[in-house]
Structure formats: C-alpha cells, structure tokens
Enzyme design. Structure first.
Site, mmCIF file in Angstrom:
data_model
loop_
_atom_site.group_PDB
_atom_site.id
_atom_site.type_symbol
_atom_site.label_atom_id
_atom_site.label_comp_id
_atom_site.label_asym_id
_atom_site.label_seq_id
_atom_site.Cartn_x
_atom_site.Cartn_y
_atom_site.Cartn_z
ATOM 1 N N LYS A 1 38.090 -9.121 -22.843
ATOM 2 C CA LYS A 1 39.011 -9.537 -21.773
ATOM 3 C C LYS A 1 40.204 -10.358 -22.267
ATOM 4 O O LYS A 1 41.270 -10.314 -21.661
ATOM 5 C CB LYS A 1 38.251 -10.330 -20.699
ATOM 6 C CG LYS A 1 37.418 -9.443 -19.785
ATOM 7 C CD LYS A 1 36.816 -10.242 -18.647
ATOM 8 C CE LYS A 1 36.084 -9.333 -17.698
ATOM 9 N NZ LYS A 1 35.530 -10.026 -16.532
ATOM 10 N N ASP B 1 39.427 -10.006 -10.983
ATOM 11 C CA ASP B 1 38.197 -10.792 -10.787
ATOM 12 C C ASP B 1 38.402 -11.928 -9.776
ATOM 13 O O ASP B 1 37.471 -12.297 -9.053
ATOM 14 C CB ASP B 1 37.729 -11.403 -12.120
ATOM 15 C CG ASP B 1 37.009 -10.389 -12.998
ATOM 16 O OD1 ASP B 1 36.459 -9.409 -12.455
ATOM 17 O OD2 ASP B 1 36.983 -10.578 -14.230
#
Ligand code: NAP
Length: 297
Positions: free
Chosen positions: A79, A115
C-alpha cells in the site's frame, strides 16, 4: 439444466481485467465480492488475485500496463511501496500515505485510497457530536492510517494510537506532521491502556488479533474491557469471525459493536465505481461476502 453462466460465456476475447495485488493474496475476499457485482452489473470484466512479491512490484505494474489491465486493488505489503510507481496520487491517498485503488490513465497509473470511505460508512448513521470525543486506535499499521484519516474527517477531538513498537509508533506519529489533515494525535504503549480506556468514545481494533483462526483472542481482555463506557462504539476492522471476541466483550459492557465487513464492502464498492464509472450494487457485494464466509465455517 443450470441457468448459471459458464466460464466460457463470462470470459471471452473482449473481457477487461481488474484485480488485487498482495503477498500473500490467496486469503483475499475481494475477487468474490467484485465478481459478484460485475456479474450483476452485466459488465464484461473479470477480477483476479495477483500474488506479487515486494521485489517484483515494479515489474508487475509495468506488465499490467503492457497487458491493458484497467485497474487493481492494493493490499499488504504494497500500500505504501506502490506510491513512487504511480504518476498521480489523489489528495486523499497522499494525506493518508497509502494507496489501495489504482487505475490506468493516458499518463500512467493513478492511485487513491477508498479505505477511509469504507471505514466511515458504518459510522455515518451515528448522530454523535464527534468533537470533544476521544478515539483510541489499537495498532499502527496500514489500516490504522485510514482510521486516523477517518477520525480527522469526523472531527474527532483527540486520537490516541496504541502500538507495541516504540520506533514504529514514533514514525507513525511523525508521518502525520506533514499531512494536510487536521488531527490531534498522540501515541501510547499497550501498558498505558488501563488509564486510557475509560476516555474512549470510539475504540478501534486495527490489529489482526482475534482474526480467524485465532478466534478466541482479543486485543483487550475482559477485565480491561470492563473500563469501556457503555455509550462507546467498539469497531473491529476484522471481518472474520463475526463478531470477534473483542466485539463480544465490548457488547458485554453495553457498547455498540461494528465489525469490518461493511468497511470491506464499501471500500470495494468505491473502487469498482471508479473503474467502471457506474453505480455499484453494494448489497450484492455484501451478500456474496456473507455467503462466502458462511461456506467457510
Ligand atoms: P498491518 O499493516 O500489518 O498492521 C498491523 C498492526 O497490528 C501493526 O501495528 C502491528 O504492530 C499490530 N500488531 C500485530 N500483531 C500484534 C500483536 N500480537 N500485539 C500487538 N500489536 C500487534 O495490517 P493492516 O493492514 O493495518 O490490518 C490490520 C487489521 O485490519 C487486519 O486484521 C486486517 O484484516 C484488517 N483490515 C480490514 C479492512 C476492512 O476492509 N475491513 C481493511 C484493512 C485491514 P507492529 O507495527 O509493531 O508490527
């Protein structure tokens, strides 16, 4: 005769590719929920899992461009590592310091982070005034970054991040100094938890403690959980099992419990919306995940 479409009807010479990269990736639930939504939307897409080791990340991304992959999700451990490989990064992902959704444009790969939207979705219905409130976040990994950004968006007055590694914790705190997000962040060790818990309005488990197969574990034991205020919200980012031991203990003291399933659904729905520019059936994604989880029991 089965009316279910066969693989050769679903994947043809015109099918466009989406996917998720991670290492490992075989436990990912993303293909299940994305392919369910794609089928329901009647789109000529397929969503695949790609196991990519860290040393192969740059080669894989170049290969994805070469084969015309439309976009992909990013999970552990890529990420943050993917960010220098992108030609554009959304302000939201820059502020969080992590990317979970990537798509191809004329200038190269663009990344964002869905997210935070996923994390906030189950909290939107809460009619709480988040100012004057304290959020206590257990863990200082990638997911905790989205939680801190989510707390900033809610306007939570004070955010306290609890970690076991003082060096990583200090780096985590430091990384927010340059962020455009306004967040009043402090850090604490696990040993300090007994003095912090009764002040928490929002208690978030952003560690893997309690995740299947270690379902009898909780980051906070019963004796300590007794200090949590009954009006608090306990939020576990884990979605397997449902509920976790952490959430059972929190419910035991009267707190409201939120598990990680809706976050998973909503971050995925937001990504699919970006790739397809269409409205996405989040309910189909949720049902596919629930069926998949039930079948694994
Ligand atoms: P990560 O980057 O590996 O971070 C995990 C964090 O937990 C780290 O701070 C780690 O500490 C800490 N930790 C791990 N084991 C611990 C232990 N035994 N005691 C104390 N601390 C411990 O993972 P992540 O991506 O943040 O994911 C964290 C959790 O969130 C996972 O369960 C994941 O499945 C879940 N998640 C859910 C969603 C969703 O959509 N629902 C999305 C993302 C993540 P160190 O830094 O010291 O190693």
């Amino acid at each position: 005769m089965s009316l279910e479409p066969k693989l050769e009807q679903l994947i043809t010479g015109t099918t466009k590719l989406l996917g998720v990269i991670g290492d490992p990736i075989e436990h990912s639930f993303s293909p299940v929920m994305h392919n369910a939504a794609i089928a329901q939307m009647g789109l000529d897409y397929a969503y695949l899992p790609f196991p990519i080791a860290p040393e192969n990340l740059a080669t894989a991304i170049a290969g994805f461009a070469a084969i015309g992959l439309v976009g992909f999700n990013v999970t552990i451990p890529h990420k943050q590592a993917i960010m220098p490989l992108l030609s554009e990064i959304s302000p939201a992902a820059k502020a969080i310091g992590a990317v979970n959704t990537v798509w191809h444009t004329e200038t190269g790969w663009t990344g964002t982070n869905t997210d935070v939207d996923g994390f906030l979705a189950p909290l939107q219905g809460e009619s709480r005034d988040w100012q004057q409130r304290t959020a206590l976040i257990l863990g200082n990994g990638g997911a905790a970054r989205a939680v801190v950004a989510g707390c900033a968006r809610l306007g939570v007055d004070r955010v306290c991040v609890v970690g076991r590694n003082p060096q990583k914790l200090a780096q985590f705190a430091q990384s927010w100094h340059a962020s455009p997000l306004s967040v009043n962040l402090e850090t604490a060790s696990w040993e300090q938890l007994p003095d912090l818990l009764d002040r928490a309005t929002l208690l978030v488990n952003a560690t893997p403690i309690g995740m299947a197969p270690e379902t009898d574990r909780s980051p906070i034991e019963a004796e300590l959980m007794a200090k949590l205020a009954p009006e608090a919200i306990a939020y576990d980012l884990i979605y397997n099992p449902r509920p976790t031991q952490f959430l059972k203990l929190a419910q035991g003291v009267g707190a409201r419990a939120i598990d990680g399933l809706e976050m998973l659904v909503q971050q995925g729905a937001a990504a699919l919306r970006i790739w397809t520019d269409r409205s996405v059936p989040a309910d189909v994604m949720r049902e596919a995940l629930q069926r998949h989880l039930a079948a694994r029991k």
